[in-house]
Design an enzyme around this catalytic site. Sequence first.
Site, PDB file in Angstrom:
ATOM      1  CE1 TYR A 144    -125.304 -13.066 -10.336  1.00 51.57           C
ATOM      2  CE2 TYR A 144    -126.739 -12.139 -12.217  1.00 51.57           C
ATOM      3  CZ  TYR A 144    -125.922 -13.560 -10.983  1.00 51.57           C
ATOM      4  OH  TYR A 144    -127.479 -14.572 -10.844  1.00 51.57           O
TER       5      TYR A 144
ATOM      6  CE  LYS B 273    -124.213 -16.756 -11.986  1.00 46.91           C
ATOM      7  NZ  LYS B 273    -124.091 -17.358 -11.270  1.00 46.91           N
TER       8      LYS B 273
END
Length: 257
Positions: free
Chosen positions: A149, A153
Amino acid sequence: MGNKSIFISGGAAGIGREVALKFHNAGWTVGAYDIDEEGLGKLAAEAPGIITGKLDVTDFTNWEEALADFTSHTNGKLDVLDNNAGIIGDLDIAEQPAGLIAKQIEVNCTGITLGAKAAYPYLKATKGAHMLSMGSASGIYGQPHITPYSASKFYVHGFTQAMSLEWRKDDIRVVSIMPLWAKTRLAAVEAKSTKRLGVRIEPSDVANSVWKAVHPKNFIERQRQDYSVSFPDLPLRWSARFAPAPVVRQVNKIIAG
């Protein structure tokens, strides 16, 4: 037909839902699209004027269909694409299921890229259009325990930088929002940073930053690419940019536990 329009992926719950409600209440034509049909039903019941539909952001054909459906209500106009959809996986990389690891990259990275490609003709045709992608403070320095994750980003950050140059000739402004943990389902993880930094940001706070990002007040504001949401976001971003690398690593070591 004269209203401004915004298309939101992942609009059924959390931050996407709050963005949909904020812009709808301000008189915009709002499209909230998601794979969560139950959540979309609840949103439509609360705000019947919001246009809803199913969208799997990993399917380019579905993107084309969803945007065609939404813009059929706006005379072909699209002022803002909000690439909001995203998922998170918990636990160390050795413990995360392989399918979940792959899905995070597919949704968080491939999803926003396909969205940009599908929305381009509409954004190009609309004067002063914006594309906004949901980044994260976890894209400032790699965060363990949510590694895929966090890495995704970083992709959002690089994607925003590249697209702001690629689309400058078309007068499409490209920006990202980089909040710390917000009170949504994404924050229900065991990452130590949720304990060290807390989960204090309301989804409405992020929606306010989205509103600010697509309403630049002057030329200087239009040069911004990244928007924070709360004050602690700022020192994290600026320290990562200017502090010596060993210092930045030590700070993040403390945050990540």
